[in-house]
Design an enzyme around this catalytic site. Sequence first.
Site, PDB file in Angstrom:
ATOM      1  N   TYR A 107     -28.001  -8.993  23.887  1.00  0.00           N
ATOM      2  CA  TYR A 107     -29.375  -8.811  22.650  1.00  0.00           C
ATOM      3  C   TYR A 107     -29.586  -7.391  22.256  1.00  0.00           C
ATOM      4  O   TYR A 107     -29.735  -7.508  21.281  1.00  0.00           O
ATOM      5  CB  TYR A 107     -30.788  -9.438  22.596  1.00  0.00           C
ATOM      6  CG  TYR A 107     -29.904 -11.176  22.757  1.00  0.00           C
ATOM      7  CD1 TYR A 107     -29.015 -11.966  23.073  1.00  0.00           C
ATOM      8  CD2 TYR A 107     -31.315 -11.905  23.142  1.00  0.00           C
ATOM      9  CE1 TYR A 107     -28.325 -12.947  23.133  1.00  0.00           C
ATOM     10  CE2 TYR A 107     -30.787 -13.477  23.120  1.00  0.00           C
ATOM     11  CZ  TYR A 107     -29.353 -13.640  23.426  1.00  0.00           C
ATOM     12  OH  TYR A 107     -28.699 -15.107  23.588  1.00  0.00           O
ATOM     13  N   ASP A 122     -34.507 -23.219  26.427  1.00  0.00           N
ATOM     14  CA  ASP A 122     -33.612 -24.229  25.374  1.00  0.00           C
ATOM     15  C   ASP A 122     -32.998 -26.090  26.437  1.00  0.00           C
ATOM     16  O   ASP A 122     -34.091 -27.253  25.537  1.00  0.00           O
ATOM     17  CB  ASP A 122     -33.138 -24.303  24.314  1.00  0.00           C
ATOM     18  CG  ASP A 122     -34.076 -23.527  22.869  1.00  0.00           C
ATOM     19  OD1 ASP A 122     -35.014 -23.184  23.290  1.00  0.00           O
ATOM     20  OD2 ASP A 122     -33.788 -23.250  21.889  1.00  0.00           O
ATOM     21  N   ASP A 181     -31.631 -18.495  27.432  1.00  0.00           N
ATOM     22  CA  ASP A 181     -32.033 -18.382  25.676  1.00  0.00           C
ATOM     23  C   ASP A 181     -31.764 -20.036  25.905  1.00  0.00           C
ATOM     24  O   ASP A 181     -32.256 -19.968  25.494  1.00  0.00           O
ATOM     25  CB  ASP A 181     -31.121 -17.579  24.612  1.00  0.00           C
ATOM     26  CG  ASP A 181     -31.747 -17.607  23.606  1.00  0.00           C
ATOM     27  OD1 ASP A 181     -32.823 -18.484  23.292  1.00  0.00           O
ATOM     28  OD2 ASP A 181     -31.336 -16.463  21.784  1.00  0.00           O
ATOM     29  N   ASP A 216     -22.318 -21.500  33.831  1.00  0.00           N
ATOM     30  CA  ASP A 216     -21.973 -23.040  33.441  1.00  0.00           C
ATOM     31  C   ASP A 216     -22.016 -24.199  34.372  1.00  0.00           C
ATOM     32  O   ASP A 216     -22.463 -25.384  33.569  1.00  0.00           O
ATOM     33  CB  ASP A 216     -20.366 -23.143  33.314  1.00  0.00           C
ATOM     34  CG  ASP A 216     -19.311 -22.129  34.140  1.00  0.00           C
ATOM     35  OD1 ASP A 216     -20.246 -21.839  35.179  1.00  0.00           O
ATOM     36  OD2 ASP A 216     -18.085 -21.927  34.642  1.00  0.00           O
ATOM     37  N   LYS A 269     -23.262 -14.714  36.255  1.00  0.00           N
ATOM     38  CA  LYS A 269     -21.467 -15.208  35.844  1.00  0.00           C
ATOM     39  C   LYS A 269     -20.774 -14.052  36.489  1.00  0.00           C
ATOM     40  O   LYS A 269     -20.068 -13.660  35.999  1.00  0.00           O
ATOM     41  CB  LYS A 269     -21.650 -15.096  34.158  1.00  0.00           C
ATOM     42  CG  LYS A 269     -19.727 -15.530  33.665  1.00  0.00           C
ATOM     43  CD  LYS A 269     -19.702 -17.125  34.077  1.00  0.00           C
ATOM     44  CE  LYS A 269     -18.681 -17.212  32.843  1.00  0.00           C
ATOM     45  NZ  LYS A 269     -17.814 -18.846  34.039  1.00  0.00           N
TER      46      LYS A 269
END
Length: 350
Positions: free
Chosen positions: A135, A245, A241, A217, A185
């Site tokens: 980001y 959620d 992020d 994943d 990852k």
Amino acid sequence: MKICVLPGDGIGPEITAEAVRVLKALGLKMEMEEGLIGGCAVDAAGTPYPEATQKLAREADAVLLGAVGGPKWDSQPRELRPERGLLGIRKDLNLFANLRPAILYPELANASTLKPEVVAGLDILIVRELTGDIYFGQPRGVREENGERVGFNTMVYSESEIRRIGRVAFEAARKRDKRLCSVDKMNVLECTQLWRDIMIDLAKDYPDVELSHMLVDNAAMQLVKAPKQFDVMVTGNMFGDILSDEASMLTGSIGMLPSASLDDKQKGLYEPSHGSAPDIAGKGVANPLATILSAAMMLRYTFGLEEQAVRIENAVKKVLAQGFRTGDIYEPGTNRVGTKQMGDAVLAAL
Ligand code: NAD
């Protein structure tokens, strides 16, 4: 204890008022001062994060925030959007660690879209790095290459950035069930291989915490398959992020979820995970519990007052067990109450 209270917009003032009442009822010696942020600050001072608020926030030990935003300001230029105030204060206070618990009280198990037996009693904490990763990484942009546009961003983490978020997560795990799952990852991204290496190195300083690793994943799948296997999860900005959620939606009740954003000196910004709910603002029906639980997190993480934090959390559990419900968590057979009555019930339970 100096607390800066920023009610913000929409339901913000209604819900923070209840959290302030609860904090005051504890009889602790604390100073509270209110400031403007978001749309109301744009209206009053021409900017979403005015200088007076900056001064208040910097001088305080902790900030309690309601929510910002609303349709009234949606057509404003970007720099005058209420959400800019939120980004501004996070950056200004260097709040790099975002802590989001997802707790599903047994009484609210029907609010989840998952089967009650999968989620009832869920209690996990997601620790998300908030100021680094793809980001913010450079270079970024869209360029022309061989006659077409190519978009690119950079995933980047320095060792020190990983270490400081790792420490927050290990410390948080110490205050809970002492299990930490680091999500990365590493099979594809070198940046997250470094992430894993640093977490393994840090674990030497926390022999009482059990560290495990999971690829992102798989973590996304496990969160809906068997979410109760987790205690604390730590991950980078982008994965966090998405996963935070996902985790919050396991509970199905947005009005119940608190959050904390911390710097490296235990200063923190505490706010509910939901927005300013313009559709119900001013009606006195908003659920104040996420904000009240955010105040409990403030006592725990900034002031180290575990006992008082637990008192508030137990009071919330008690009012749910007694059947008090705001509209968002209402079910037939329970007692539907407004914002202030819910605050009254928590005070009585305290
Ligand atoms: P929202 O979270 O405000 O509302 C989503 C839905 O949940 C609405 O139906 C609302 O009534 C309900 N809801 C939310 N909080 C509730 C509570 N405490 N009690 C009962 N019901 C509640 O999200 P949105 O509608 O997408 O956004 C509204 C505004 O809030 C937008 O301007 C958005 O930018 C802003 N926003 C702010 C924050 C923040 O301040 N941190 C976060 C998200 C959205």
